[in-house]
Enzyme design. Structure first.
Site, PDB file in Angstrom:
ATOM      1  N   HIS A  88       1.033   0.811 -13.073  1.00 43.23           N
ATOM      2  CA  HIS A  88       1.770  -0.393 -13.449  1.00 43.23           C
ATOM      3  C   HIS A  88       3.262  -0.059 -13.523  1.00 43.23           C
ATOM      4  CE1 HIS A  88       2.346  -4.342 -15.212  1.00 43.23           C
ATOM      5  NE2 HIS A  88       3.216  -3.768 -16.027  1.00 43.23           N
TER       6      HIS A  88
ATOM      7  N   GLU B 252       6.538   6.183  -8.982  1.00 43.46           N
ATOM      8  CA  GLU B 252       5.094   5.901  -8.844  1.00 43.46           C
ATOM      9  C   GLU B 252       4.458   6.843  -7.828  1.00 43.46           C
ATOM     10  OE1 GLU B 252       4.757   1.118  -9.791  1.00 43.46           O
ATOM     11  OE2 GLU B 252       4.724   1.761  -7.727  1.00 43.46           O
TER      12      GLU B 252
ATOM     13  N   GLY C 283       0.798  -1.231   0.000  1.00 43.61           N
ATOM     14  CA  GLY C 283       0.000   0.000   0.000  1.00 43.61           C
ATOM     15  C   GLY C 283       0.825   1.272   0.000  1.00 43.61           C
TER      16      GLY C 283
ATOM     17  N   ASP D  58      -9.268  -1.284 -18.542  1.00 46.22           N
ATOM     18  CA  ASP D  58     -10.276  -1.919 -19.381  1.00 46.22           C
ATOM     19  C   ASP D  58     -10.261  -3.412 -19.043  1.00 46.22           C
ATOM     20  OD1 ASP D  58      -8.135  -3.040 -20.692  1.00 46.22           O
ATOM     21  OD2 ASP D  58      -8.408  -1.909 -22.560  1.00 46.22           O
TER      22      ASP D  58
ATOM     23  N   ASN E 286       1.630   3.016  -2.539  1.00 40.35           N
ATOM     24  CA  ASN E 286       0.991   3.990  -3.442  1.00 40.35           C
ATOM     25  C   ASN E 286      -0.223   4.638  -2.784  1.00 40.35           C
ATOM     26  OD1 ASN E 286       2.178   4.249  -6.306  1.00 40.35           O
ATOM     27  ND2 ASN E 286       2.385   2.071  -5.817  1.00 40.35           N
TER      28      ASN E 286
END
Ligand code: GRF
Length: 193
Positions: free
Chosen positions: A114, A179, A15, A146, A17
Site C-alpha cells: 500500500h 515499493e 504491474g 485481513d 510491482n
C-alpha cells in the site's frame, strides 16, 4: 535447504510491482517463482508483462460488478491459485477487497503493498491523500491482508519524504521506487521462514 516459494500475483493495473518481483527473481535476490498472474482488468498491463515473461496470466471475470469481488469468484480464484501451486499470494495494485473465502483458503498467506505509511491514508490514492493533508512524509507498507481495507498486520514500511513542489503524481512516483525494493525484500524474508 531453502525451497523456491511459489507466488500468485493479483493486480489491476500497470504491474510495476509484479515486474519488480520478477526482476528480483532474475537477479537472484529473491528465491521465488511466479506461477500465476490474475487481473480483474482485462486491459491491465500486468497481464502483458506476465505473458512476456512466459507466466500464465488470466482475467478474473467479475461480470457487471465494478468494484465488488463476489464470493463465488473469490472461491474460484483461490482454487485456481492452489491448482497452480501458489503458496503465497501477493496483491500488487489489486483494486478489489479480498475477503472470505480467499482468506480462509490462504490464512496469513496473502500480502498487500500500500502506498502510504499505514495506518495513515488507507484506501484509494493514498499519495493524493498525503498531499492534500499536507504530510511531510509518506511511504509504503507491506502488510498481511485481513478482511478490512488496508488494515492487516504490518510487516514492513519504507519512508519517503514529501518535498516542496510535490504533486500527487511526483510523490507516487517516488513511493513506487521504494515499493519496488520493499516488496521483493519482504517476500524474501517470508519465504525464508
Ligand atoms: C502501487 O502504488 C501499490 O502500492 C498500490 O497500487 C499501485 C500499483 O502499481 N496498491 P503497479 O500496478 O504495481 O505498478
Amino acid at each position: 535447504m531453502s525451497q523456491t516459494i511459489k507466488l500468485g500475483v493479483l493486480g489491476s493495473g500497470s504491474g510495476s510491482n509484479m515486474q519488480a518481483i520478477l526482476d528480483a527473481i532474475e537477479a537472484g535476490t529473491l528465491d521465488a517463482e511466479i506461477v500465476l498472474v490474475l487481473s480483474d482488468n482485462p486491459d491491465g498491463y500486468i497481464l502483458e508483462r506476465a505473458r512476456k515473461a512466459g507466466i500464465p496470466a488470466e482475467v478474473i471475470d467479475c461480470g457487471a460488478f465494478k468494484t465488488k469481488f463476489p464470493d463465488e469468484r473469490q472461491s474460484a480464484v483461490a482454487a485456481q491459485l492452489k491448482e497452480a501451486g501458489a503458496e503465497l499470494v501477493c496483491l500488487a495494485g489489486f483494486m478489489r477487497l479480498v475477503k472470505q473465502p480467499m482468506l480462509d483458503i490462504f490464512p496469513e498467506r496473502i500480502l498487500n503493498i500500500h502506498p502510504s505509511l499505514l495506518p495513515a491514508y488507507p484506501g484509494l490514492m493514498a499519495w493524493k491523500q498525503a498531499i492534500e493533508d499536507g504530510a511531510t512524509e509518506s511511504g509504503c507498507t507491506v502488510h498481511y491482508v485481513d478482511a478490512g481495507m488496508d488494515t492487516g498486520p504490518i510487516i514492513k514500511q519504507a519512508k519517503v519524504p514529501v518535498v516542496a513542489g510535490d504533486t500527487a503524481e511526483t510523490l507516487h512516483a517516488r513511493i513506487q521506487v521504494k515499493e519496488h525494493s520493499l516488496y521483493p525484500e519482504v517476500i524474501s524474508t517470508i519465504a525464508a521462514k
